[in-house]
Design an enzyme around this catalytic site. Structure first.
Site, PDB file in Angstrom:
ATOM      1  N   ARG A 139      76.385  80.323  36.079  1.00 31.73           N
ATOM      2  CA  ARG A 139      76.070  79.825  37.420  1.00 31.73           C
ATOM      3  C   ARG A 139      77.271  79.098  38.024  1.00 31.73           C
ATOM      4  O   ARG A 139      77.497  79.130  39.218  1.00 31.73           O
ATOM      5  CB  ARG A 139      74.879  78.865  37.313  1.00 31.73           C
ATOM      6  CG  ARG A 139      74.177  78.589  38.609  1.00 31.73           C
ATOM      7  CD  ARG A 139      73.023  77.581  38.450  1.00 31.73           C
ATOM      8  NE  ARG A 139      72.370  77.569  37.178  1.00 31.73           N
ATOM      9  CZ  ARG A 139      71.190  78.165  36.908  1.00 31.73           C
ATOM     10  NH1 ARG A 139      70.559  78.830  37.849  1.00 31.73           N
ATOM     11  NH2 ARG A 139      70.666  78.080  35.698  1.00 31.73           N
ATOM     12  N   TYR A 140      77.997  78.364  37.181  1.00 30.17           N
ATOM     13  CA  TYR A 140      79.151  77.593  37.638  1.00 30.17           C
ATOM     14  C   TYR A 140      80.390  78.185  36.966  1.00 30.17           C
ATOM     15  O   TYR A 140      80.311  78.689  35.830  1.00 30.17           O
ATOM     16  CB  TYR A 140      79.031  76.129  37.191  1.00 30.17           C
ATOM     17  CG  TYR A 140      77.747  75.461  37.603  1.00 30.17           C
ATOM     18  CD1 TYR A 140      77.595  74.905  38.869  1.00 30.17           C
ATOM     19  CD2 TYR A 140      76.678  75.364  36.706  1.00 30.17           C
ATOM     20  CE1 TYR A 140      76.417  74.278  39.230  1.00 30.17           C
ATOM     21  CE2 TYR A 140      75.495  74.737  37.067  1.00 30.17           C
ATOM     22  CZ  TYR A 140      75.369  74.192  38.336  1.00 30.17           C
ATOM     23  OH  TYR A 140      74.207  73.572  38.685  1.00 30.17           O
ATOM     24  N   ARG A 170      81.493  77.023  33.050  1.00 28.38           N
ATOM     25  CA  ARG A 170      80.547  76.895  31.938  1.00 28.38           C
ATOM     26  C   ARG A 170      79.463  77.959  32.000  1.00 28.38           C
ATOM     27  O   ARG A 170      79.133  78.439  33.080  1.00 28.38           O
ATOM     28  CB  ARG A 170      79.914  75.502  31.910  1.00 28.38           C
ATOM     29  CG  ARG A 170      79.229  75.081  33.205  1.00 28.38           C
ATOM     30  CD  ARG A 170      79.266  73.552  33.307  1.00 28.38           C
ATOM     31  NE  ARG A 170      78.568  73.026  34.444  1.00 28.38           N
ATOM     32  CZ  ARG A 170      79.124  72.863  35.648  1.00 28.38           C
ATOM     33  NH1 ARG A 170      80.367  73.244  35.866  1.00 28.38           N
ATOM     34  NH2 ARG A 170      78.440  72.334  36.639  1.00 28.38           N
ATOM     35  N   CYS A 184      60.545  76.871  20.564  1.00 26.17           N
ATOM     36  CA  CYS A 184      60.732  75.414  20.542  1.00 26.17           C
ATOM     37  C   CYS A 184      59.791  74.813  19.498  1.00 26.17           C
ATOM     38  O   CYS A 184      58.742  75.393  19.214  1.00 26.17           O
ATOM     39  CB  CYS A 184      60.382  74.800  21.894  1.00 26.17           C
ATOM     40  SG  CYS A 184      61.284  75.513  23.263  1.00 26.17           S
ATOM     41  N   CYS A 213      56.330  71.953  25.942  1.00 24.79           N
ATOM     42  CA  CYS A 213      56.060  70.939  26.959  1.00 24.79           C
ATOM     43  C   CYS A 213      55.256  71.590  28.071  1.00 24.79           C
ATOM     44  O   CYS A 213      55.593  72.687  28.523  1.00 24.79           O
ATOM     45  CB  CYS A 213      57.386  70.413  27.498  1.00 24.79           C
ATOM     46  SG  CYS A 213      58.528  69.930  26.179  1.00 24.79           S
ATOM     47  N   CYS A 219      57.231  72.670  31.190  1.00 26.14           N
ATOM     48  CA  CYS A 219      58.507  73.360  30.915  1.00 26.14           C
ATOM     49  C   CYS A 219      58.929  74.271  32.067  1.00 26.14           C
ATOM     50  O   CYS A 219      58.151  75.057  32.576  1.00 26.14           O
ATOM     51  CB  CYS A 219      58.365  74.191  29.651  1.00 26.14           C
ATOM     52  SG  CYS A 219      59.842  75.180  29.322  1.00 26.14           S
ATOM     53  N   ARG A 244      60.976  76.687  31.773  1.00 23.84           N
ATOM     54  CA  ARG A 244      61.115  78.074  31.303  1.00 23.84           C
ATOM     55  C   ARG A 244      59.850  78.512  30.563  1.00 23.84           C
ATOM     56  O   ARG A 244      59.892  79.310  29.635  1.00 23.84           O
ATOM     57  CB  ARG A 244      62.346  78.213  30.382  1.00 23.84           C
ATOM     58  CG  ARG A 244      63.658  77.952  31.076  1.00 23.84           C
ATOM     59  CD  ARG A 244      64.846  78.604  30.376  1.00 23.84           C
ATOM     60  NE  ARG A 244      66.057  78.336  31.126  1.00 23.84           N
ATOM     61  CZ  ARG A 244      67.035  77.510  30.736  1.00 23.84           C
ATOM     62  NH1 ARG A 244      66.956  76.893  29.571  1.00 23.84           N
ATOM     63  NH2 ARG A 244      68.093  77.319  31.487  1.00 23.84           N
ATOM     64  N   ASP A 282      60.713  70.861  38.037  1.00 20.91           N
ATOM     65  CA  ASP A 282      60.932  72.146  38.704  1.00 20.91           C
ATOM     66  C   ASP A 282      59.607  72.763  39.128  1.00 20.91           C
ATOM     67  O   ASP A 282      58.536  72.386  38.645  1.00 20.91           O
ATOM     68  CB  ASP A 282      61.684  73.088  37.751  1.00 20.91           C
ATOM     69  CG  ASP A 282      63.085  72.577  37.476  1.00 20.91           C
ATOM     70  OD1 ASP A 282      63.795  72.287  38.446  1.00 20.91           O
ATOM     71  OD2 ASP A 282      63.454  72.442  36.285  1.00 20.91           O
ATOM     72  N   ASP A 323      67.216  70.875  40.571  1.00 20.58           N
ATOM     73  CA  ASP A 323      67.748  72.234  40.470  1.00 20.58           C
ATOM     74  C   ASP A 323      67.238  72.998  41.675  1.00 20.58           C
ATOM     75  O   ASP A 323      66.025  73.187  41.831  1.00 20.58           O
ATOM     76  CB  ASP A 323      67.267  72.896  39.165  1.00 20.58           C
ATOM     77  CG  ASP A 323      68.329  72.827  38.099  1.00 20.58           C
ATOM     78  OD1 ASP A 323      69.363  73.495  38.249  1.00 20.58           O
ATOM     79  OD2 ASP A 323      68.117  72.084  37.119  1.00 20.58           O
ATOM     80  N   LYS A 351      72.541  72.534  40.641  1.00 20.20           N
ATOM     81  CA  LYS A 351      71.987  71.177  40.672  1.00 20.20           C
ATOM     82  C   LYS A 351      72.508  70.409  41.876  1.00 20.20           C
ATOM     83  O   LYS A 351      73.673  70.573  42.247  1.00 20.20           O
ATOM     84  CB  LYS A 351      72.380  70.436  39.397  1.00 20.20           C
ATOM     85  CG  LYS A 351      71.720  70.983  38.151  1.00 20.20           C
ATOM     86  CD  LYS A 351      72.139  70.195  36.926  1.00 20.20           C
ATOM     87  CE  LYS A 351      71.281  70.588  35.730  1.00 20.20           C
ATOM     88  NZ  LYS A 351      71.285  72.029  35.439  1.00 20.20           N
TER      89      LYS A 351
HETATM   90  S1  SF4 Z   1      61.132  71.800  28.119  1.00 21.93           S
HETATM   91 FE1  SF4 Z   1      60.675  73.948  27.587  1.00 21.93          FE
HETATM   92  S2  SF4 Z   1      62.544  74.679  26.578  1.00 21.93           S
HETATM   93 FE2  SF4 Z   1      62.611  72.431  26.536  1.00 21.93          FE
HETATM   94  S3  SF4 Z   1      61.647  71.855  24.560  1.00 21.93           S
HETATM   95 FE3  SF4 Z   1      60.040  71.780  26.129  1.00 21.93          FE
HETATM   96  S4  SF4 Z   1      59.095  73.821  25.976  1.00 21.93           S
HETATM   97 FE4  SF4 Z   1      61.090  73.996  24.987  1.00 21.93          FE
END
Ligand code: SF4
Length: 356
Positions: A91-92, A95, A104, A108, A111, A113, A274, A311, A318
């Site tokens: 994206r940049y 990096r 994971c 979460c 999340c 993603r 997000d 984002d 960002k």
């Molecule tokens: S935010 Fe998403 S990618 Fe990060 S640890 Fe939690 S579930 Fe996994």
């Protein structure tokens, strides 16, 4: 609550007292869509009797996840728009993200993603795709930093991590390798000598961005894991998500940022949540976020100030979204607000100080 295994199913959660039988119908639909995992370290922090427990809110599925707003997107930060080869997001200019794994230790509920991670997610990058990802990095001399994210890269075995690091070590123009992870907090026992040796195997400078959102997550075991990493020469920074019902409170945020600094972790990012599907119950308004971030100014040391970040949806990167403290009055004159909200002329001769 003591558990030896991660909680991964609704049965596990019900047995542990974290969901009730009457919640099962709605949560079955949530569980079919989004992965569940709560490690023993995080389960131990949850008070099942507290309906507003900030740790439970992060990890225990909620029927509110079935509410999808029109503005929510499956790829809220637009990774796909900047992915030249599988596993790489560029994206940049200087990096890239290297998304080696989409698993994971915890999932979460907010999340960004969430559509890509989990047992039904994109999985681990296959060896051919990994070869192409490394070829891409090697072919782009402008890439100074490689950021391992995912998923959580620290779920990879030390052997696999060392192999990634050794391949990066052969690419001269890469100087920095950064890991984004929740492991030192949610599974601190994983941070052992073998893992630390693997993180340092490239001979490059290694940074580790620790994701934690509430001061209770920094248990004695988590703090010890962070100390092992920092003592080994790994530089640590923090990233947190500003979450309604978890850390949308000036005192909690201040305690969290201080805890990072006390553990030699420099506060780095505080993300505005997000637009991930089914996460509106976590989102504050940007004005509420700005007010909380402004309350940290003056309240806690400059060492404890993270950048408040959005984002931009669509992959535009960002943006820092803290409320501005400076106002252009024209002719090279400004007013600047201090942490008490008092406005001052700059340069001082250009006007009188006044209460803002
Ligand atoms: S935010 Fe998403 S990618 Fe990060 S640890 Fe939690 S579930 Fe996994």
């Amino acid at each position: 609550m003591k558990t030896l295994q991660s909680l991964k199913t609704l049965d596990d959660l019900e047995t542990s007292g974290l969901v009730t039988d009457s919640q099962r119908a709605d949560l079955t639909a949530v569980a079919a869509r989004y992965a569940i995992a709560i490690t023993p370290a995080m389960a131990a922090l949850i008070d099942p009797a507290d309906p507003n427990d900030p740790i439970a809110r992060q990890f225990v599925p909620d029927a509110a996840e079935l509410v999808r707003l029109p503005e929510e997107r499956e790829d809220p930060i637009g990774d796909g728009a900047h992915s030249p080869v599988e596993g790489i997001v560029h994206r940049y200019p200087d990096r890239v993200l290297l998304k080696a794994v989409h698993v994971c230790p915890v999932y979460c509920r907010f999340c960004f993603r969430r559509e890509m991670v989990g047992p039904q997610g994109l999985g681990t990058l296959a060896s051919q795709a990994m070869d192409k990802a490394f070829a891409y990095i090697a072919d782009h001399p402008e890439i100074w930093e490689v950021i391992l994210t995912g998923g959580d890269p620290l779920v990879l075995s030390p052997r696999r991590l060392a192999s990634i690091m050794e391949r990066l070590s052969a690419i001269d123009h890469v100087k920095i390798v950064r890991f984004h992870t929740r492991v030192p907090v949610v599974e601190p026992e994983r941070v052992d000598a073998a893992l630390i040796a693997a993180l340092k195997a490239s001979g490059k400078t290694t940074y580790l961005a620790l994701h934690a959102n509430h001061p209770r997550e920094l248990t004695a075991d988590a703090r010890a894991a962070c100390a092992r990493l920092v003592d080994a020469g790994i530089v640590m920074v923090s990233q947190s998500v500003l979450l309604k019902g978890v850390n949308d409170d000036a005192e909690i945020l201040a305690t969290l940022m201080r805890a990072f600094v006390e553990n030699r972790i420099k506060p780095y990012y505080l993300h505005h949540p997000d637009l991930a599907p089914g996460t509106s119950h976590f989102r504050l308004t940007i004005e509420e976020g700005q007010a909380l971030v402004a309350s940290l100014r003056g309240r806690v040391s400059g060492l404890c100030q993270p950048a408040y970040i959005l984002d931009i949806p669509g992959g535009h990167g960002k943006a820092v979204i803290s409320a501005s403290t400076i106002e252009d009055k024209g002719g090279g004159c400004y007013t600047v607000s201090d942490f008490n909200g008092e406005a001052h002329a700059y340069p001082p001769e250009s006007g009188q100080s006044r209460r803002g």
